[in-house]
Design an enzyme around this catalytic site. Structure first.
Site, PDB file in Angstrom:
ATOM      1  CB  ILE A 601      -4.510  -3.759   6.079  1.00  0.00           C
ATOM      2  CG1 ILE A 601      -4.466  -4.324   4.653  1.00  0.00           C
ATOM      3  CG2 ILE A 601      -4.527  -2.230   6.043  1.00  0.00           C
ATOM      4  CD1 ILE A 601      -3.195  -4.051   3.867  1.00  0.00           C
ATOM      5  CE  LYS A 605      -9.837   8.318   8.825  1.00  0.00           C
ATOM      6  NZ  LYS A 605     -10.627   8.814   9.961  1.00  0.00           N
ATOM      7  N   GLY A 674       4.907  -4.617   2.562  1.00  0.00           N
ATOM      8  CA  GLY A 674       4.972  -3.215   2.142  1.00  0.00           C
ATOM      9  C   GLY A 674       3.895  -2.864   1.128  1.00  0.00           C
ATOM     10  CD  GLU A 677       8.320   1.751  -3.181  1.00  0.00           C
ATOM     11  OE1 GLU A 677       8.434   2.453  -4.194  1.00  0.00           O
ATOM     12  OE2 GLU A 677       8.675   2.145  -2.049  1.00  0.00           O
TER      13      GLU A 677
END
Lengths: 710, 214
Positions: A601, A605, A674, A677
């Protein structure tokens, strides 16, 4: 494993780099630029659903005060790009091209006036008569007319319809209604011709370069003569992935009136002009052994499209990819109706498909009396079931565990309709999601100035996820400088090319280019410094010593051959606890939790907010969103926020987002996958499954409104 | 109502009202000119003086204070406060999301109370004090609610944010921020499509519990 917990303290990670602009109202969106001599365009739409225009009387509108022009197919200058297309071929709607009407609300006139109020009033004076023909807008009654897109073969792995011979089976139909993106910012464009062959647009778009190409193509201009600016985009979710007819109309109108034209769609226009998630019928067949091993999956889907253009999406793909199952067959059909063309909406295809597949998996878990997570683990794919390739990374099993612990899955009662809390029926549900992890090509220019600040530019957009913040974080980490020394600029076609923001690919693609550029800068600094590493604090000093005002690199970055060796996917699991009122059928989400395996990640935040936001969009899909057509007239009945319900504050509890946060070793230098989605894919099924657990009622046609539960 | 066959057009097209008041004003202007001399009248017609006079009659003068600055404008009665702020005063921090009072993006304070500026005609704020998002910070010092939105990431795309913040400030002032549930209820007129709702609640609670003057 990193847990990002929710409390009243600030979520960890860099705050949005453009946050101050957004909270002070200084962030300017496309309609908000002050352009000298700007005029205002308002569209008038067709009041019939199919047929042709008989007459258009624009006299009253033209004579109305302040009106500069009324553009219709009768007087519109020919758009060069339209002329080269094969007239009969299916394709994007050509605005003001001929007298044909394909759907209700199709633009038939554009009024340009000196003020918005005058344009709006004059648009009401345009009088159109039609030759109406019969039309079809009802998906359910037209399912038999579905055709295979591109005449491609249906998918088959092993033997077809194998589920029918299984000891335990589920065979059900699922329906999702049309769902409309409805970003809060209305689609808007200000178009100004700077010369006969040069045009500038402030435009709401997800793709700077693609918009530049589309406008250049339509007006036969050299691409560099089209200047596209879109530094702030007020949400899009897919609705600004392509260049729409209204954008072409605004550019055309600016040419006609020889003045800049501002065209802002109305909220009603947003329902008929910029796509939607299509109304889709699905049928799932699942077969399993008594101990819960899947022996067959059959997935059929029919989605609506327009009569003038085919829109396809991967509705059935998830059934080919999600579980280790030897026998899978899928079938996808398109049903052409008198509606505007759909467009990808967050989790396109997969969000629709996951609702059916993950609802059916839940039904199978009850039929087998096996816990839904356990059932998924018994069919866990260790390699890509479609290609046999190894995964670049897959930690969905971790995600199941993290989520189950955090939501208190052990408290779920496997017998539906048995738990009451304060008079409400309570239930838990879960469902998984997946989406391809992509990496494309991007070019960035990075400049280190002698004052030690780093300036990076690329023509990407940020529709809300926090691209600028993520890119700033990557640059600051690679360079080892504080984030306030990094200035990331985007949203202008004069910058180096970047991909369209869509398909959850920007962090992987643009982030790689940023990372590579910073790595090259560091190498150059090392060379300058006699091949010894320099502390970041010394960057400015090195430049000063060599009398360099700046050090600049332009880097194009794309994935290598490893992209073909691995199957690359992001994964998510969504948990929901709902309360259902036994008398009124009202569904309240009491607790929501999403866990993502999206690699490392980068920007915790903003990533957390994106996951939570995706879950809320999924809650809208599950519980309230439905664009309704009156099939007698072919017209939308609820094209506004009072009648088309999206989630509001009162609908949403504290929703948590957690991350597995293990890097993907192959996709890109950051190890990121990603996330946009997968935040939504699976949420609708998790809610439907929770409602079943609470009530014993299985709702297979969204949205799950109270009338379906009483 | 007679039932219609599918595919036929109902007779429900709206007839736009005749522009009679404007025509009357234009005619009156010309008649006045004719009463003076025919030559003046001809010249007046040539120069579209009738149009200009009609336009002048159609606009109303308003005076109101925006973010502490006195504004004197001449506005059409049909112009909304939202469009006046955005198009005439270049205060584009106030956002247009629906024009029907259904989304809250256009929320501003009028005499300290939150209103949807898209449902407020400009002429209705004559003599009143309007505060927009641009007027909330004291120079470079952000309002506590703006700080809290930054800290808690109470937004993504940022488009609904000015409306959310204006509404949030009013929510506390009204005494409607005493619990999460109450905040959610009284913030439900402001739609956030990105789904920042939990973060917005956290931001409002922090400002409320911090006892900041709002």
């Amino acid at each position: 494993m990193e847990k990002i917990t929710l409390d009243k303290g600030a979520p960890e990670g860099l705050s949005r780099v453009d946050g101050r602009m957004k909270v002070t109202g200084r962030a300017k969106y496309s309609a908000e630029y002050k352009v000298a001599g700007v005029t205002y365009g308002v569209l008038a739409g067709s009041t019939i659903t199919s047929g042709s225009i008989k007459t258009i009387d624009t006299k009253k509108a033209e004579n109305a005060p302040g009106v500069l022009a009324v553009i219709t197919y009768l007087n519109a200058p020919k758009i060069p790009g339209y002329q080269t297309e094969t007239p009969a071929a299916k394709g994007a709607l050509k605005i003001f091209y001929d007298d044909k009407i394909f759907f209700n609300g199709q633009p038939v006139a554009l009024v340009i006036a000196d003020t918005f109020e005058r344009a709006l009033f004059a648009a009401s004076l345009v009088k159109v008569t039609y030759n109406a023909t019969t039309f079809q807008t009802n998906l359910k009654s037209n399912l038999s007319t579905g055709v295979s897109p591109h005449n491609g073969p249906d998918y088959l792995r092993g033997s077809g319809d194998a589920y029918k011979n299984a000891p335990v089976k589920v065979e059900q139909e699922y329906l999702i209604p049309t769902e409309v993106h409805n970003p809060m910012e209305l689609h808007a464009i200000i178009a100004s011709w700077d010369a006969d062959d040069k045009v500038s647009v402030y435009d709401k778009t997800q793709g700077i370069k693609s918009t530049q190409r589309s406008i250049a193509q339509a007006f036969k201009l050299p691409q560099e003569n089209v200047h596209v600016m879109s530094p702030f985009v007020g949400g899009a979710f897919g609705a600004a992935l392509r260049t729409w007819p209204h954008e072409i109309a605004a550019v055309l109108a600016a040419k006609v009136v020889k003045k800049p034209v501002k065209l802002v769609l109305s909220r009603a226009d947003m329902f008929t002009s910029v796509g939607y998630r299509p109304h889709t019928w699905q049928k799932i067949g699942l077969g399993a052994t008594a101990d819960g091993k899947l022996t067959g999956i059959t997935h059929e889907a029919s989605g609506q499209t327009s009569v003038y253009e085919d829109f396809t999406e991967g509705v059935v793909n998830i059934s080919q990819l999600m579980y280790a199952c030897p026998n899978v067959n899928t079938k996808y059909r398109l049903v052409s109706l008198n509606v505007n063309t759909p467009t990808p909406m967050r989790g396109p295809g997969e969000a629709t498909g996951a609702f059916a597949l993950e609802s059916a998996m839940d039904e199978l878990s009850y039929a087998l009396n096996i816990d839904p997570i356990e059932l998924r683990m018994r069919n866990y794919a260790e390699t890509d079931p479609q290609t046999g390739k190894p995964y670049s990374s897959k930690f969905l099993n971790d995600a199941y565990k993290i989520g189950a612990d955090a939501i208190g899955w052990s408290k779920r009662n496997a017998k539906p309709g048995t738990v009451k809390e304060n008079g409400w029926l309570a239930g838990y549900g879960m469902a998984a999601g997946m989406f391809g992890a992509y990496r494309g090509s991007a070019t960035v220019v990075a400049r280190l100035l002698a004052d030690g600040t780093l300036h990076i530019e690329t023509a990407v957009t940020d529709i809300g996820p926090g691209t600028g913040t993520a890119m700033t974080t990557i640059a600051s980490e690679v360079m080892g400088i504080s984030s306030d020394k990094v200035n990331f600029k985007l949203g202008d076609s004069t910058m180096p090319p970047s991909p369209t923001q869509g398909g959850s690919s920007v962090t992987a693609t643009v982030g790689s280019a940023v990372s590579d550029a910073c790595t090259q800068l560091k190498e150059k600094l090392k060379e300058l410094n006699g091949n010894s590493e320099s502390a970041s604090a010394g960057y400015a000093q090195i430049l000063q010593q060599h009398n360099l005002p700046q050090l600049e690199v332009t880097v194009t970055s794309k994935g290598g051959p490893e992209l073909g060796k691995y199957a690359m996917y992001s994964w998510s699991v969504h948990f929901m606890k709902v309360l259902v009122h036994p008398v009124t059928g009202v569904v309240k989400i009491q607790q929501g939790l999403s866990v993502a395996d999206a690699g490392h990640i980068v920007s915790p935040k903003t990533a957390r907010s994106q996951m939570i936001g995706g879950s809320i969009m999924g809650a809208g899909m599950a519980l309230m969103e439905e664009a309704v057509i009156d099939h007698r007239y072919g017209r939308l009945m609820n094209n506004n926020f009072a009648d088309y319900h999206v989630p509001v504050q009162a609908d949403i509890p504290q929703i948590e987002a957690l991350f597995v946060n293990k890097p993907d070793p192959y996709l890109n230098p950051m190890g990121a996958k990603g996330m946009g989605e997968i935040a939504t894919i699976g949420v609708a099924a998790a809610l439907a499954n929770a409602v079943y657990n609470a009530t014993g009622k299985r709702v297979r046609d969204l949205p799950i409104t109270p009338d379906k539960l009483v | 109502m007679k039932s219609k066959m599918p595919g036929t057009l109902p007779e429900c097209e709206m007839e736009a009202p005749e522009n009679s008041r404007r025509n009357f004003l234009k005619q009156s202007a010309l008649i006045t000119a004719v009463a003076l001399t025919p030559a003046v009248a001809t010249k007046a017609a040539d120069m579209h003086v009738d149009e200009k006079i009609a336009e002048a009659f159609e606009k109303l003068p308003i005076k109101f204070e925006v973010n502490g600055v006195q504004q004197s404008l001449s506005v059409e009665p049909r112009a909304t406060l939202l469009d006046i702020l955005r198009e005439q005063l270049d205060l584009t921090g106030t956002k247009k999301g629906c024009d029907y009072g259904q989304c809250g993006a256009c929320t501003v304070h009028v005499d300290g109370h939150r209103v949807n500026s898209c449902l407020t005609l400009g002429v209705m704020v004559n003599g009143k004090k309007v505060t927009t998002i641009e007027g909330l910070a004291k120079g470079e010092e952000l309002h506590p609610m703006q700080e809290a939105f930054l800290k808690h990431d109470g937004f993504q795309c940022g488009y609904c944010t000015p409306g959310q913040i204006m509404s949030a400030v009013a929510c506390i002032r009204e005494g409607h921020a005493n619990s999460e549930t109450e905040i959610r209820e009284f913030m439900s007129g402001n739609i956030c499509r990105c789904g920042a709702y939990p973060n917005i609640v956290n931001a409002i609670q922090e400002v409320k519990e911090g006892g900041h003057a709002v």
